[in-house]
Design an enzyme around this catalytic site. Structure first.
Site, PDB file in Angstrom:
ATOM      1  N   ASP A 120      -1.025   4.842   7.436  1.00  0.00           N
ATOM      2  CA  ASP A 120      -1.402   6.179   8.163  1.00  0.00           C
ATOM      3  C   ASP A 120      -2.324   5.471   9.760  1.00  0.00           C
ATOM      4  O   ASP A 120      -1.219   5.299  10.345  1.00  0.00           O
ATOM      5  CB  ASP A 120      -2.423   6.416   7.769  1.00  0.00           C
ATOM      6  CG  ASP A 120      -3.187   8.111   8.186  1.00  0.00           C
ATOM      7  OD1 ASP A 120      -2.835   8.097   9.607  1.00  0.00           O
ATOM      8  OD2 ASP A 120      -3.752   9.515   7.185  1.00  0.00           O
TER       9      ASP A 120
ATOM     10  N   ASP B 271       1.061  -1.190   0.112  1.00  0.00           N
ATOM     11  CA  ASP B 271       0.106   0.259  -0.419  1.00  0.00           C
ATOM     12  C   ASP B 271       0.800   1.336   0.184  1.00  0.00           C
ATOM     13  O   ASP B 271       2.011   1.672   0.503  1.00  0.00           O
ATOM     14  CB  ASP B 271      -0.416  -0.237   1.500  1.00  0.00           C
ATOM     15  CG  ASP B 271      -2.307   0.688   0.927  1.00  0.00           C
ATOM     16  OD1 ASP B 271      -2.167   1.006  -0.434  1.00  0.00           O
ATOM     17  OD2 ASP B 271      -3.134   1.069   1.481  1.00  0.00           O
TER      18      ASP B 271
ATOM     19  N   THR C  68      -6.846   0.097   7.838  1.00  0.00           N
ATOM     20  CA  THR C  68      -6.618  -1.128   6.219  1.00  0.00           C
ATOM     21  C   THR C  68      -6.207  -1.991   5.867  1.00  0.00           C
ATOM     22  O   THR C  68      -6.425  -2.456   5.984  1.00  0.00           O
ATOM     23  CB  THR C  68      -7.033   0.209   5.456  1.00  0.00           C
ATOM     24  OG1 THR C  68      -8.066   0.886   5.625  1.00  0.00           O
ATOM     25  CG2 THR C  68      -6.846  -0.436   4.437  1.00  0.00           C
TER      26      THR C  68
END
Length: 222
Positions: free
Chosen positions: A83, A79, A87
């Site tokens: 953050d 990815d 996810t």
């Protein structure tokens, strides 16, 4: 970073869409393994808000084609940014539960230095090309969302890299004054001169540099 990925010896890459697609394809220039795509949704681009749960929009079929390279194999999830880690954690858990790989690793272009909402399992190898401050990263593949074409974006990234020269037709203030970052973001951010060659030889090891700039935002994307 490429030597670390090669040392892991992945059989397949799983790219988290949409931010992971381009980094995964660039990585494949050096790591000659197939790419599978999954799509997960936490952030709503239409309302610029973060959801409470990750939504699985698209997954791969492991019964045919490249999907057969996951179960019992070595899998690398890619990815663009770590953050909140929400996810990434969801994707790791889902791959483990649904597809049972023999080994699992995660690679992100940027790891934001901020408290994480989740932690990855101890048996998952974690690789980040760069640790960055908790600013809103504006990647070139998202340039249009901020009212710019790719040429304007790259010029802005170059100006950020230089630290600004007092004249900035793009509207970016490299001296940390509050600005508006196009209508697509719809909130005020504090701009910074943080920039870089995201996948240059010094980080990911692929000889293609992508400039990005970042702004501190009130919302987290992942």
């Amino acid at each position: 970073m490429v030597p670390k990925v090669k040392a892991f010896k992945p059989d397949v890459i799983i790219a988290i869409g949409g931010g992971g697609f381009i980094p995964a394809r660039m990585l494949r220039t050096e790591i000659k393994v197939p790419i599978l795509a999954v799509s997960l949704k936490l952030y709503d681009d239409a309302t610029n808000t973060v959801g409470t749960e990750v939504e699985k929009v698209q997954w791969f079929d492991e019964t045919s084609g490249v999907g057969k390279n996951v179960r019992g194999k070595r899998v690398l999830i890619v990815d663009e940014v770590d953050d909140s880690r929400t996810t990434l954690k969801y994707c790791v858990d889902e791959v483990k539960k649904t597809n049972a790989p023999a080994a699992l690793a995660v690679l992100v272009v940027h790891n934001k230095m901020r408290p994480k909402a989740a932690q990855l399992p101890s048996d998952v190898e974690y690789m980040a090309c760069e640790d960055v401050e908790n600013f809103w990263n504006c990647y070139p593949w998202d340039a249009a969302a901020y009212g710019r074409d790719i040429y304007a974006h790259e010029e802005l990234a170059r100006q950020c890299l230089k630290g600004g020269n007092g004249v900035n037709p793009s509207g970016f203030d490299a001296h940390n004054k509050k600005i508006k970052v196009a209508d697509g973001l719809k909130n005020e951010v504090e701009a910074t001169s943080l920039t870089g060659s995201v996948m240059a030889l010094a980080t990911l090891g692929v000889g293609l540099a992508i400039g990005f700039f970042a702004g501190k935002a009130s919302q987290s994307r992942r």
